[in-house]
Design an enzyme around this catalytic site. Structure first.
Site, PDB file in Angstrom:
ATOM      1  N   GLY A   6       0.832  -1.216   0.000  1.00 53.37           N
ATOM      2  CA  GLY A   6       0.000   0.000   0.000  1.00 53.37           C
ATOM      3  C   GLY A   6       0.855   1.249   0.000  1.00 53.37           C
ATOM      4  N   GLY A   9      -0.558   4.784  -0.955  1.00 56.69           N
ATOM      5  CA  GLY A   9      -1.679   5.326  -0.170  1.00 56.69           C
ATOM      6  C   GLY A   9      -1.267   6.560   0.607  1.00 56.69           C
ATOM      7  N   GLN A  10      -2.235   7.073   1.408  1.00 55.51           N
ATOM      8  CA  GLN A  10      -1.997   8.326   2.134  1.00 55.51           C
ATOM      9  C   GLN A  10      -0.815   8.186   3.105  1.00 55.51           C
ATOM     10  OE1 GLN A  10      -4.813   9.401   5.199  1.00 55.51           O
ATOM     11  NE2 GLN A  10      -4.295  11.568   5.101  1.00 55.51           N
ATOM     12  N   ASP A  32       2.186  -1.800  -4.464  1.00 54.69           N
ATOM     13  CA  ASP A  32       0.772  -1.410  -4.383  1.00 54.69           C
ATOM     14  C   ASP A  32       0.003  -2.175  -5.461  1.00 54.69           C
ATOM     15  OD1 ASP A  32      -0.492   1.464  -2.916  1.00 54.69           O
ATOM     16  OD2 ASP A  32      -1.746   0.165  -4.153  1.00 54.69           O
ATOM     17  N   ILE A  33      -1.317  -2.139  -5.352  1.00 56.87           N
ATOM     18  CA  ILE A  33      -2.151  -2.909  -6.289  1.00 56.87           C
ATOM     19  C   ILE A  33      -2.099  -2.289  -7.678  1.00 56.87           C
ATOM     20  CG2 ILE A  33      -4.245  -1.583  -5.776  1.00 56.87           C
ATOM     21  CD1 ILE A  33      -4.244  -5.372  -6.265  1.00 56.87           C
ATOM     22  N   ARG A  34      -1.760  -0.993  -7.708  1.00 55.69           N
ATOM     23  CA  ARG A  34      -1.669  -0.323  -9.019  1.00 55.69           C
ATOM     24  C   ARG A  34      -0.517   0.674  -8.979  1.00 55.69           C
ATOM     25  NH1 ARG A  34      -5.773   1.826  -6.351  1.00 55.69           N
ATOM     26  NH2 ARG A  34      -7.280   0.356  -7.228  1.00 55.69           N
ATOM     27  N   TYR A 140     -15.305  -0.865   8.528  1.00 61.78           N
ATOM     28  CA  TYR A 140     -13.876  -0.578   8.699  1.00 61.78           C
ATOM     29  C   TYR A 140     -13.460  -0.799  10.152  1.00 61.78           C
ATOM     30  CZ  TYR A 140      -9.661   2.391   8.893  1.00 61.78           C
ATOM     31  OH  TYR A 140      -8.383   2.889   9.094  1.00 61.78           O
TER      32      TYR A 140
HETATM   33  C1  VAH Z   1     -10.902   7.163   8.084  1.00 59.20           C
HETATM   34  N1  VAH Z   1      -8.768   8.341   7.982  1.00 59.20           N
HETATM   35  O1  VAH Z   1     -11.426   8.241   8.109  1.00 59.20           O
HETATM   36  C2  VAH Z   1      -9.403   7.088   8.358  1.00 59.20           C
HETATM   37  C3  VAH Z   1      -9.138   6.843   9.797  1.00 59.20           C
HETATM   38  C4  VAH Z   1      -9.660   7.521  12.119  1.00 59.20           C
HETATM   39  C5  VAH Z   1      -9.960   7.756  10.702  1.00 59.20           C
HETATM   40  O2  VAH Z   1      -9.322   5.514  10.126  1.00 59.20           O
HETATM   41  O3  VAH Z   1     -11.517   6.168   7.859  1.00 59.20           O
END
Ligand code: VAH
Length: 312
Positions: A6, A9-10, A32-34, A140
């Site tokens: 990754g 990513g950010q 990374d995947i791309r 998540y």
């Molecule tokens: C999100 N930036 O917004 C992430 C993070 C705590 C927030 O996990 O999902």
């Protein structure tokens, strides 16, 4: 050798740059995947890798003689609500693959990011403790809470040296966030410079724990360099720096750009934010590995606007 999964990513992007600077580009394999930003891919070894594929991952580990893995790939909170099963598959199967490689002694150390998203609506919101009620109400958050349980299980059962931090919302000028609920705190700076106004997707008094990316990267390297026996939390460490509301970050911008205006149009991300803590107690990280944040809101805003104004 170190592998970053990754890397485009950010967090992965800044982690790649920092690790390359510290250990030499040739020792840091970005994947990374791309394909991602040209500069990152040109600055050292880069592999297109789907880390949900165990064989593909094992091949990269063997080819580059990898000993440490930073698993930074994940689908974040807002996007995960739209694609729950894809989020679970990505967030969990990458973790299982990396944990199993360590169990097979093919790698020796893992960093895996958790998040304040592991806390839920009935978690104490203010100064949320390291160990408390955790009933995450987002896909998540559920994946991150499960991931923490698996990390602790693999440590206790197989001695896997996996370390983890519950990141707050992260703010960076070098990279854009992807699909998070705290992304407003990055977008607002770009809009302040390009449009002079910003429509925020969270209510003005939504207080959330946040951190400037330099602090987050420093904490990541710090926990990875801590002697194994000093890591007391093998689920994941609370980590804090600052907490603010959209109203407060807007005011910090207006102190520099007086004409900047903000208005509010809360969307589905409001209830995600409502389920998260307002502030975090990170005394365990302070005690176990000397954590100390350096960026408050004023310093973050100054740094963001200074660096972005040359780019936008
Ligand atoms: C999100 N930036 O917004 C992430 C993070 C705590 C927030 O996990 O999902």
């Amino acid at each position: 050798y170190i592998l970053i999964i990754g890397a485009c990513g950010q967090i992965g992007t800044e982690l790649t740059y920092t690790l390359r600077e510290k250990y030499g580009s040739e020792h840091i394999i970005a994947s990374d995947i791309r394909e991602g930003n040209e500069d990152l891919m040109q600055s050292g070894p880069f592999e297109i890798l789907d880390a949900t594929n165990y064989d593909a991952l094992e091949e990269v580990i063997a080819y580059y003689d990898i000993s440490e893995v930073y698993l930074m790939a994940a689908m974040l909170s807002a996007t995960a609500e739209k694609f729950p099963m894809r989020a679970w598959n990505l967030n969990m199967n990458t973790l299982f693959n990396v944990l199993n490689l360590a169990k097979e002694k093919k790698i020796t150390k893992i960093f895996w990011p958790s998040s304040i998203a592991v806390f839920g609506p009935n978690t104490p919101k203010d100064n949320t403790p390291q160990n408390t009620i955790m009933e995450p109400s987002t896909v998540y958050g559920i994946s991150k809470q499960s991931g923490e349980r698996w990390c602790e299980y693999y440590f206790k059962k197989f001695g896997v040296d996996v370390r983890s931090i519950r990141y707050p919302g992260l703010i960076s000028w070098k990279t854009m966030p992807g699909g998070g609920t705290t992304d407003y705190a990055v977008e607002i700076y770009h809009k302040a410079l390009t449009q002079g106004t910003y429509t925020c997707f969270l209510e003005e008094n939504t207080k959330l724990p946040m951190m400037f990316m330099d602090d987050a990267i420093r904490a990541t390297l710090q926990i990875m360099e801590t002697p194994e026996n000093e890591i007391k939390e093998r689920s994941s460490y609370n980590l804090g720096a600052m907490s603010f509301t959209p109203k407060e970050i807007a005011a910090s911008i207006q102190a520099i750009i007086p004409d900047f205006t903000i208005d509010y149009a809360p969307d589905f991300r409001q209830q995600i934010a409502n389920s998260w803590p307002s502030s975090i107690d990170d005394s365990n990280a302070q005690k176990d590995w000397n954590w100390k944040a350096e960026f408050d809101l004023e310093k973050t805003t100054k740094t963001m606007l200074e660096n972005l104004k040359n780019r936008v």
